[in-house]
Scaffold this active site. Structure first.
Site, mmCIF file in Angstrom:
data_model
loop_
_atom_site.group_PDB
_atom_site.id
_atom_site.type_symbol
_atom_site.label_atom_id
_atom_site.label_comp_id
_atom_site.label_asym_id
_atom_site.label_seq_id
_atom_site.Cartn_x
_atom_site.Cartn_y
_atom_site.Cartn_z
ATOM 1 N N HIS A 1 -7.293 -8.648 -1.402
ATOM 2 C CA HIS A 1 -8.626 -8.067 -1.215
ATOM 3 C C HIS A 1 -8.636 -6.615 -1.689
ATOM 4 O O HIS A 1 -7.589 -5.978 -1.783
ATOM 5 C CB HIS A 1 -9.050 -8.128 0.263
ATOM 6 C CG HIS A 1 -8.090 -7.417 1.159
ATOM 7 N ND1 HIS A 1 -6.983 -8.029 1.702
ATOM 8 C CD2 HIS A 1 -8.042 -6.132 1.590
ATOM 9 C CE1 HIS A 1 -6.303 -7.165 2.422
ATOM 10 N NE2 HIS A 1 -6.913 -5.996 2.374
ATOM 11 N N HIS B 1 -10.612 -3.090 -0.496
ATOM 12 C CA HIS B 1 -11.475 -2.470 0.509
ATOM 13 C C HIS B 1 -12.569 -1.667 -0.200
ATOM 14 O O HIS B 1 -12.267 -0.909 -1.134
ATOM 15 C CB HIS B 1 -10.671 -1.527 1.399
ATOM 16 C CG HIS B 1 -9.627 -2.224 2.231
ATOM 17 N ND1 HIS B 1 -9.865 -2.654 3.508
ATOM 18 C CD2 HIS B 1 -8.347 -2.559 1.956
ATOM 19 C CE1 HIS B 1 -8.768 -3.223 3.986
ATOM 20 N NE2 HIS B 1 -7.829 -3.177 3.065
ATOM 21 N N TYR C 1 0.844 -1.195 0.000
ATOM 22 C CA TYR C 1 0.000 0.000 0.000
ATOM 23 C C TYR C 1 0.881 1.248 0.000
ATOM 24 O O TYR C 1 1.982 1.230 0.559
ATOM 25 C CB TYR C 1 -0.848 0.074 1.277
ATOM 26 C CG TYR C 1 -2.021 -0.859 1.330
ATOM 27 C CD1 TYR C 1 -3.270 -0.438 0.901
ATOM 28 C CD2 TYR C 1 -1.893 -2.138 1.839
ATOM 29 C CE1 TYR C 1 -4.369 -1.279 0.991
ATOM 30 C CE2 TYR C 1 -2.991 -2.991 1.920
ATOM 31 C CZ TYR C 1 -4.218 -2.553 1.498
ATOM 32 O OH TYR C 1 -5.302 -3.384 1.585
ATOM 33 N N TYR D 1 -0.579 -9.755 1.349
ATOM 34 C CA TYR D 1 0.519 -9.081 2.046
ATOM 35 C C TYR D 1 0.649 -9.587 3.479
ATOM 36 O O TYR D 1 -0.324 -10.019 4.086
ATOM 37 C CB TYR D 1 0.347 -7.556 1.994
ATOM 38 C CG TYR D 1 -0.928 -7.003 2.590
ATOM 39 C CD1 TYR D 1 -1.045 -6.729 3.951
ATOM 40 C CD2 TYR D 1 -2.022 -6.708 1.773
ATOM 41 C CE1 TYR D 1 -2.211 -6.182 4.484
ATOM 42 C CE2 TYR D 1 -3.202 -6.169 2.294
ATOM 43 C CZ TYR D 1 -3.286 -5.917 3.658
ATOM 44 O OH TYR D 1 -4.440 -5.386 4.172
ATOM 45 N N ARG E 1 -2.510 -11.631 4.676
ATOM 46 C CA ARG E 1 -3.894 -11.353 4.284
ATOM 47 C C ARG E 1 -4.158 -11.905 2.892
ATOM 48 O O ARG E 1 -3.361 -11.695 1.979
ATOM 49 C CB ARG E 1 -4.163 -9.834 4.227
ATOM 50 C CG ARG E 1 -4.153 -9.024 5.487
ATOM 51 C CD ARG E 1 -5.177 -9.372 6.546
ATOM 52 N NE ARG E 1 -6.462 -9.908 6.127
ATOM 53 C CZ ARG E 1 -7.507 -9.202 5.663
ATOM 54 N NH1 ARG E 1 -7.428 -7.897 5.532
ATOM 55 N NH2 ARG E 1 -8.635 -9.787 5.353
HETATM 56 FE FE FE Z 1 -5.972 -4.301 3.248
#
Ligand code: FE
Lengths: 191, 258
Positions: B176, B178, B124, B163, B173
């Site tokens: 995905h 959000h 991110y 990640y 995780r």
């Molecule tokens: Fe996330």
């Protein structure tokens, strides 16, 4: 008022907002429903705490409210505020100290003349890393005459009621949110 | 600026998976469609879940309406996450589209949809993100759009990567996106995550597993949709979202209404 659905579809579950929303959801002017310091404006602010009493630096608070006359705003423009249009909605991420701040006006009562009449309040949603779904609550105005007849407030214990009423300070209102602990905020689900 | 100091996790995936399995077994037969807020396998939830049940309230007038967003708020180009840089982002190009519906299956029209996601390497653009995967100068991972008259949204993006995170040793995780959604009423506000089909990390992920109903978990997983794929260009995934909660009386749109 809505009627219960016959063929209601299953709701999509919520999930946590996670830690990385900070570059995506906040935007310039998000928390300024009216320009700070403009006539009639107030600061609505507070701290968000976890169950150990530590401030939460990665929470996102949203408010949705009537205008000062109690009208439901239906004007667009929350994402690119022009400084003149009151959209009734705002978003504030907490800072590293767990503090959030809005610039807005006091909401007017939206159901005037109804008895027992609902007291004016801000609708609130709370999101945070570690919080697996949204929470709803309300912020009521301190010492407001209508609080005594508000259906939700009268249904609560004194301690619970205290968690939903803001306190007045020099620039407006302070409202702290406790996700857990002795002063846990009263959260809501809607019938 | 200092990041919060974190103790290194000591629990292994096996410890976590045992906790997940126990909660799953204990909730057998209870059809809880929303995540459990008190879900200790997601360590950050331990001090951040309310301990009291929410109070039932009759919605106020304001809560039966939603904030209004429009074309002054969102540029249609914001629905394309692949055009932020001067070059194409690295990764598998995908189209993600679906409908936003209320609990009675009616479209949620002209409403704001916001998304954010990691890049194809699982990184991110966030200052506290420590994952040593590369940033992509051509990808911010942020998009917005308004739903159309059928309640449909559509984003052009690249497939996010899984990640690592600090919940326990070797925690990852599942990939995905959000999603942040507004319904027809403030009571319907939703933030959630869309997953991709057949991810091997589902069983291991405490955030996904915090929803104990398999049927409800499945509702967060997009479907590969060949008809949404653009020949020679991108793969399609479709995902519908249902927002429930009380709202004001439905009125059919009249001729000439937007
Ligand atoms: Fe996330």
């Amino acid at each position: 008022m809505s009627t219960p659905a016959k063929n209601s579809q299953s709701p999509t579950p919520g999930q946590t907002i996670g830690p990385f929303f900070g570059y995506a959801l906040p935007y310039e002017g998000d928390a300024d429903l009216v320009p700070p310091g403009s006539p009639g404006s107030i600061r609505l602010h507070g701290w968000v705490y976890d169950g150990a009493g530590n401030p939460i630096p990665d929470a996102l608070i949203e408010i949705w409210q009537t205008d000062a006359e109690g009208n439901v705003p239906q004007a667009e423009g929350s994402l690119h505020r022009d400084g003149w249009t009151f959209t009734g909605w705002g978003r504030a991420a907490t800072d590293l100290n767990g503090h959030y701040t809005f610039s807005t006006v006091l909401p007017g009562a939206s159901e005037k003349g109804k008895a027992p009449s609902a007291a004016p309040s801000f609708g609130v949603t709370v999101f945070a890393r570690g919080l697996l779904d949204k929470l709803h609550t309300r912020i009521y105005l301190p010492e407001h005459a209508a609080n005594a007849g508000d259906p939700l407030l009268v249904s609560l214990s004194e301690d619970e009621r205290a968690t939903l009423v803001a306190t007045a300070d020099a620039t407006g209102l302070r409202f702290d949110i406790h996700l857990q602990g002795d002063r846990e905020t009263t959260f809501l689900t809607y019938r | 600026m200092t990041a919060p100091t974190k103790k290194p996790p000591v629990e292994t995936q096996a410890d976590l998976s045992a906790e997940i399995a126990k909660i799953e077994a204990d909730s057998e037969g209870r059809n809880v469609r929303q995540p459990l807020l008190d879900y200790p396998p997601y360590r950050s939830s331990i001090l951040r879940h309310p301990t009291k049940d929410p109070r039932h309230a009759d919605p106020e007038t304001i809560e039966l309406w939603s904030p209004c967003f429009g074309h002054s708020d969102v540029d249609p180009l914001e629905a394309d996450l692949t055009i932020a840089g001067s070059n194409e982002p690295i990764g598998e190009r995908i189209t993600v589209s679906g409908r936003v519906l209320d609990g009675e299956g009616r479209p949620v029209r002209n409403q704001l949809v916001e998304i954010w996601q990691s890049n194809s390497a699982g990184r991110y653009i966030h200052k506290h993100e420590q994952h040593p995967a590369p940033l992509d100068p051509n990808f911010t991972g942020v998009g917005r759009c308004l739903t159309d008259d059928e309640g449909r949204y559509r984003f052009q993006t690249i497939k996010p990567g899984p990640y690592p995170w600090g919940n326990h040793i070797n925690a990852w995780r599942p990939a995905h996106i959000h999603f942040s959604l507004f319904g027809r009423a403030f009571t319907q506000r939703l933030i959630t995550q869309m997953y991709f089909p057949s991810d091997p990390l589902f069983a291991l992920d405490p955030i996904y597993q915090s929803i104990t109903s398999q049927q409800a978990r499945d509702a967060l997983v997009a479907t590969y949709d060949h008809d949404l794929s653009t020949p020679g260009y991108s793969m399609g995934y479709s995902w519908d979202i249902v927002l429930t909660g009380p709202s004001r009386t439905w009125t059919e749109p009249e001729e000439g209404d937007l």
